[in-house]
Design a protein around this motif. Structure first.
Motif, short mmCIF file in Angstrom:
data_model
loop_
_atom_site.label_atom_id
_atom_site.label_comp_id
_atom_site.label_asym_id
_atom_site.label_seq_id
_atom_site.Cartn_x
_atom_site.Cartn_y
_atom_site.Cartn_z
N LEU A 100 -10.92 -21.45 -7.73
CA LEU A 100 -11.92 -20.97 -6.77
C LEU A 100 -11.83 -21.69 -5.42
N THR B 61 -21.88 -19.63 -12.81
CA THR B 61 -22.24 -18.21 -12.85
C THR B 61 -21.30 -17.45 -13.79
N LEU C 127 -13.29 -21.11 -1.45
CA LEU C 127 -14.69 -21.53 -1.62
C LEU C 127 -14.79 -23.04 -1.44
N LEU D 153 -18.26 -9.71 -10.39
CA LEU D 153 -18.35 -11.11 -9.98
C LEU D 153 -17.19 -11.49 -9.05
N ARG E 265 -17.33 -13.61 -0.39
CA ARG E 265 -17.78 -14.92 0.11
C ARG E 265 -16.67 -15.74 0.71
N VAL F 14 -17.02 -12.99 -5.16
CA VAL F 14 -16.25 -14.15 -4.72
C VAL F 14 -15.38 -13.76 -3.53
N TRP G 228 -20.88 -23.69 -8.37
CA TRP G 228 -21.90 -22.69 -8.69
C TRP G 228 -21.26 -21.43 -9.27
N THR G 229 -20.12 -21.03 -8.73
CA THR G 229 -19.44 -19.85 -9.24
C THR G 229 -18.95 -20.08 -10.66
N THR G 230 -18.47 -21.27 -10.95
CA THR G 230 -18.05 -21.60 -12.31
C THR G 230 -19.21 -21.46 -13.28
N GLU H 287 -19.63 -24.19 -3.76
CA GLU H 287 -19.56 -22.78 -4.15
C GLU H 287 -18.71 -22.60 -5.40
#
Length: 170
Positions: free
Chosen positions: A78, A94, A83, A157, A164, A161, A90-92, A87
């Motif tokens: 990511l 999520t 990112l 999802l 973003r 990403v 948080w994405t991990t 981020e």
């Protein structure tokens, strides 16, 4: 409590063991998206490998070699996508929450009481009474193709990403 000081300790050890075979071999030369998809697929298979495994994992916070290895794999991909570390973290989480929630729902549909009406039948009956939007989508909601449904959610999802990612990384 002969081997573990508490029930929570036992659950954490079980949760950690679930990830023992996840993210062992990083896909070499693959895009960040391919790495994320591979990790999500491996997590889902690990959680599906034992009854209620996702429920066990969802109730724990495990700081271990196994959990950190999976997190490192995802966060590296990511951050390579552009990112920030925050981020990516948080994405991990999520992504993990998505895989856990999806797998819990997937497993729960197969463990219903034999006496209970099938979920699809219950949803159709209630939706048709006064929920027209749900009624129009009910067949999609009860679609047994969990692989396709999982892929669809994961693609949503990943689209988030991609959206973003800073302009320089697109």
């Amino acid at each position: 409590y002969w081997h573990f000081p508490s029930k929570q300790s036992l659950l954490e050890t079980m949760a950690d063991a679930l990830l023992s075979d996840v993210a062992l071999e990083r896909p070499a030369g693959k895009s960040w998206e391919a790495v994320v998809k591979a990790a999500a697929g491996e997590l889902r298979r690990a959680f599906l490998s034992h009854r209620d495994a996702a429920r066990v994992f969802a109730g724990t916070v495990v700081a271990s070699e196994n959990t950190f290895r999976v997190s490192e794999w995802l966060m590296e991909a990511l951050t390579q996508a552009g990112l920030t570390s925050k981020e990516a973290g948080w994405t991990t989480f999520t992504l993990l929450d998505y895989v856990l929630g999806f797998t819990i729902e997937e497993q729960s549909l197969g463990t219903r009481d034999a006496q209970a009406p099938p979920v699809a039948e219950q949803l159709r009956a209630l939706a048709n009474t006064r929920f027209p939007h749900v009624a129009r989508a009910v067949e999609a909601l009860v679609d047994p193709d969990f692989d396709a449904r999982f892929t669809f959610g994961l693609e949503l999802l990943l689209a988030g990403v991609r959206a973003r990612k800073p302009a320089r990384a697109r």
